[in-house]
Design a protein around this motif. Structure first.
Motif, short mmCIF file in Angstrom:
data_model
loop_
_atom_site.label_atom_id
_atom_site.label_comp_id
_atom_site.label_asym_id
_atom_site.label_seq_id
_atom_site.Cartn_x
_atom_site.Cartn_y
_atom_site.Cartn_z
N GLY A 1 13.65 37.01 17.99
CA GLY A 1 14.45 36.47 16.88
C GLY A 1 15.87 37.01 16.84
N LYS B 1 5.78 48.66 -1.15
CA LYS B 1 7.07 49.00 -0.53
C LYS B 1 8.03 49.46 -1.59
CE LYS B 1 10.89 46.69 1.97
NZ LYS B 1 11.20 45.61 2.94
N GLN C 1 15.84 42.25 1.37
CA GLN C 1 16.98 42.61 2.20
C GLN C 1 17.22 44.10 2.25
OE1 GLN C 1 17.75 40.07 3.87
NE2 GLN C 1 19.91 39.84 3.82
C1 LIG Z 1 19.43 41.86 7.17
C2 LIG Z 1 18.19 42.38 7.79
C3 LIG Z 1 17.13 42.78 6.99
C4 LIG Z 1 15.95 43.29 7.56
N1 LIG Z 1 14.96 43.65 6.74
C5 LIG Z 1 13.83 44.16 7.26
C6 LIG Z 1 12.77 44.57 6.40
O1 LIG Z 1 12.86 44.47 5.18
N2 LIG Z 1 11.65 45.08 6.97
C7 LIG Z 1 11.51 45.18 8.33
O2 LIG Z 1 10.47 45.64 8.78
N3 LIG Z 1 12.49 44.81 9.17
C8 LIG Z 1 13.65 44.31 8.66
N4 LIG Z 1 14.64 43.93 9.51
C9 LIG Z 1 14.48 44.18 10.95
C10 LIG Z 1 13.99 43.01 11.78
O3 LIG Z 1 14.12 41.79 11.13
C11 LIG Z 1 12.56 43.11 12.22
O4 LIG Z 1 12.34 44.32 12.92
C12 LIG Z 1 12.25 41.89 13.10
O5 LIG Z 1 10.99 41.45 12.92
C13 LIG Z 1 12.58 42.01 14.55
O6 LIG Z 1 12.11 40.87 15.24
P1 LIG Z 1 13.01 39.98 16.18
O7 LIG Z 1 12.13 38.93 16.73
O8 LIG Z 1 14.22 39.51 15.48
O9 LIG Z 1 13.39 41.06 17.29
P2 LIG Z 1 14.58 41.12 18.35
O10 LIG Z 1 15.81 41.58 17.70
O11 LIG Z 1 14.65 39.86 19.14
O12 LIG Z 1 14.01 42.28 19.27
C14 LIG Z 1 13.74 43.57 18.78
C15 LIG Z 1 13.17 44.43 19.90
O13 LIG Z 1 11.95 43.91 20.35
C16 LIG Z 1 11.97 43.65 21.73
N5 LIG Z 1 11.08 42.51 21.93
C17 LIG Z 1 11.05 41.36 21.21
N6 LIG Z 1 10.02 40.60 21.59
C18 LIG Z 1 9.37 41.26 22.57
C19 LIG Z 1 8.21 41.00 23.37
N7 LIG Z 1 7.48 39.86 23.23
N8 LIG Z 1 7.81 41.91 24.27
C20 LIG Z 1 8.51 43.07 24.43
N9 LIG Z 1 9.61 43.38 23.71
C21 LIG Z 1 10.04 42.49 22.78
C22 LIG Z 1 13.42 43.45 22.06
O14 LIG Z 1 13.72 43.68 23.42
C23 LIG Z 1 14.05 44.47 21.14
O15 LIG Z 1 13.96 45.74 21.69
C24 LIG Z 1 15.83 43.41 8.96
C25 LIG Z 1 16.90 42.99 9.79
C26 LIG Z 1 18.06 42.48 9.22
C27 LIG Z 1 19.19 42.06 10.09
#
Ligand SMILES: Cc1cc2nc3c(=O)[nH]c(=O)nc-3n(C[C@H](O)[C@H](O)[C@H](O)COP(=O)(O)OP(=O)(O)OC[C@H]3O[C@@H](n4cnc5c(N)ncnc54)[C@H](O)[C@@H]3O)c2cc1C
Ligand code: FES
Ligand code: FES
Lengths: 161, 294
Positions: B39, B192, B199
């Motif tokens: 994502g 939590k 956010q």
């Molecule tokens: C404004 C904001 C608010 C947020 N709020 C929260 C919150 O309240 N709670 C929370 O827990 N998180 C929060 N997050 C963090 C984030 O959204 C989560 O950790 C999210 O689920 C990451 O998923 P992604 O798919 O976007 O990961 P990515 O950014 O695409 O990847 C994250 C990591 O995972 C690795 N990766 C992804 N998929 C795989 C796979 N299939 N196999 C191996 N490695 C992989 C990537 O290489 C990278 O290291 C927030 C982020 C933002 C920007």
């Protein structure tokens, strides 16, 4: 390196050739001159860059252009004016005085449109939840929620679904 | 491989495989390997802010069909690593069988982060404040990872090895999670605490799964995030609680023991003392839920 994508942006077919990791926000604002979508933080925190891709709201500042799939339907704030629901929302925001400086509004109203398109019978709690990712430093949100509730009451049949 | 570090998104390359096999082929060879991008809600921020150097190449795993979907397999739920927080919270299966996980997903970011962010990304990012970790830990489930040659299963409880360190080889991707369902008699809770409802990064958060019969604790698992380098199970507390009566003296004693068992740190979001106190209150609060009808 560039990749090719065909998107339907605000109802118009567009063939793009862009660097795959270019932020979709920059594609919209700079390449396509769709400057309605705003950049507030560039880090996912504020929601000013919210657009709709295939029915879901996403943050265009965190979206690589290549990750917008081929054939995707994209709606930005400019596209809302062309829809009945968008017009209803715009009128409601104006009527309720829901905008002050206005910077958050393009992203806010895009979130409103996505919510009402999915669920026009929404309540205040659901409205607040669906807009929690859109930060407004001016209005205190109450008037925005009122505007969306008012738009929900008038939500056009054509825009449902 | 050259060592040029891209300084803009435009200089970065990205591959868009259309199947998992294709993605694993790319990961297998050092010359085609790239940073898995799901994502992007963690990676794009880390690259933009400069916390992490931009890699020359990424591999988009977003939406790969083999990584999607939530299904049942006997006593387990099988959840693809590409499932988004929005899909997780909306799933009847998750709401029914691992309800604390569905609830945790509703508290991740706002709607936009929930539609973009994935389970796999959250787990791989391995932040001690990752909101899905507690509920994954209390299921005692397994993470399935794969490279081109084979799949490998790792207990969730062993997957996070240290601060942002996971049991994943450079040529592997996270494929799916197998999560034992809660039994019909057991309950789960999620809590939590953060500065605001949406956010916001958690100060302390946790989940529990347990069963109480005739006022006696039959089973209890509890995991807490943001109080150590990884999310942790409070196994000492779990053992102590087993077969104890659920009454005020147990509650008072458990609250005290929790504040002694956890070893949080001071950081910009909170102090160690506050976290210790809050964790004690949280575990006590979890147990108090059983004093009321389900
Ligand atoms: C404004 C904001 C608010 C947020 N709020 C929260 C919150 O309240 N709670 C929370 O827990 N998180 C929060 N997050 C963090 C984030 O959204 C989560 O950790 C999210 O689920 C990451 O998923 P992604 O798919 O976007 O990961 P990515 O950014 O695409 O990847 C994250 C990591 O995972 C690795 N990766 C992804 N998929 C795989 C796979 N299939 N196999 C191996 N490695 C992989 C990537 O290489 C990278 O290291 C927030 C982020 C933002 C920007
Ligand atoms: S500019 Fe995208 S969330 Fe702020
Ligand atoms: S009206 Fe100014 S930020 Fe919302």
């Amino acid at each position: 390196m560039k990749i090719k994508r065909t998107w339907i942006i605000n109802g118009e077919k567009l063939e793009a050739e862009v660097p795959p990791m270019r932020r979709f926000l920059d594609v919209l604002r700079e390449d396509l001159q769709l400057k309605g979508t705003k950049e507030g933080c560039g880090e996912g925190e504020c929601g000013a860059c919210t657009v709709i891709v295939n029915g879901e709201t996403v943050l265009s500042c965190l979206l690589a252009a290549g990750q917008v799939p081929d054939g995707a339907t994209v709606t930005t704030v400019e596209g809302l004016e062309k829809t009945l629901g968008g017009k209803v929302l715009q009128a409601a925001y104006i009527e309720k005085g829901a905008a002050q400086c206005g910077f958050c509004i393009p992203g806010m109203i895009v979130s409103s449109y996505a919510l009402l398109s999915r669920n026009p019978t929404t309540d205040a709690a659901q409205i607040r939840e669906a807009h929690a990712g859109n930060i407004c430093r001016c209005t205190g949100y109450d008037k925005i929620v009122e505007a969306i509730q008012s738009a929900a009451e008038q939500w056009p049949v054509e825009a449902k679904g | 491989m050259s060592t040029k570090t891209p300084t803009s998104f435009e200089e970065m390359d990205c591959a868009f495989p259309s199947s998992l096999a294709e993605a694993l082929d790319l990961m297998a060879d050092e010359s085609t390997r790239g940073r898995p991008l799901a994502g992007g809600t963690d990676l794009m921020v880390q690259w933009e802010s400069g916390v992490v150097n931009r890699p020359e190449r990424s591999i988009s795993v977003k939406g790969l069909p083999e990584l999607m979907g939530i299904s049942e397999a006997g006593d387990e739920l099988v959840i693809g690593s590409g499932v988004t927080h929005m899909q997780l919270r909306s799933s009847d299966l998750v709401q029914k069988h691992v309800p604390s996980l569905a609830e945790a997903a509703t508290t991740v970011g706002g709607f936009q982060i929930q539609t973009m962010g994935t389970v796999g990304g959250s787990v791989a990012n391995a932040s001690p404040a990752g909101d899905l970790a507690p509920s994954l830990l209390i299921t005692e489930g397994r993470v399935v990872v794969a490279n081109r040659e084979r799949e490998r299963e790792i207990p969730v409880t062993e997957f996070w090895q240290g601060y942002r360190k996971i049991d994943l080889q450079p040529d592997e991707l996270i494929i799916r999670f197998h999560l034992p369902k809660k039994s019909a008699e057991s309950r789960e809770y999620w809590r939590k605490l953060g500065p605001r409802r949406a956010q916001a990064i958690s100060k302390v958060m946790g989940s529990c799964r347990g069963q109480v019969l005739d006022g006696q604790i039959q089973s209890f698992r509890v995991a807490i995030g943001s109080v150590a380098a990884t999310c942790v199970r409070l196994t000492g507390i779990e053992e102590w609680l087993l077969n104890r009566p659920l009454n005020e003296s147990t509650l008072a004693e458990v609250e005290k023991r929790v504040t002694e068992e956890v070893q949080p740190i001071d950081d910009i979001r909170s102090t160690a003392d506050y976290r210790r106190w809050v964790t004690g209150r949280m575990v006590r609060g979890f147990l108090e839920n059983w004093l009321e009808p389900a």
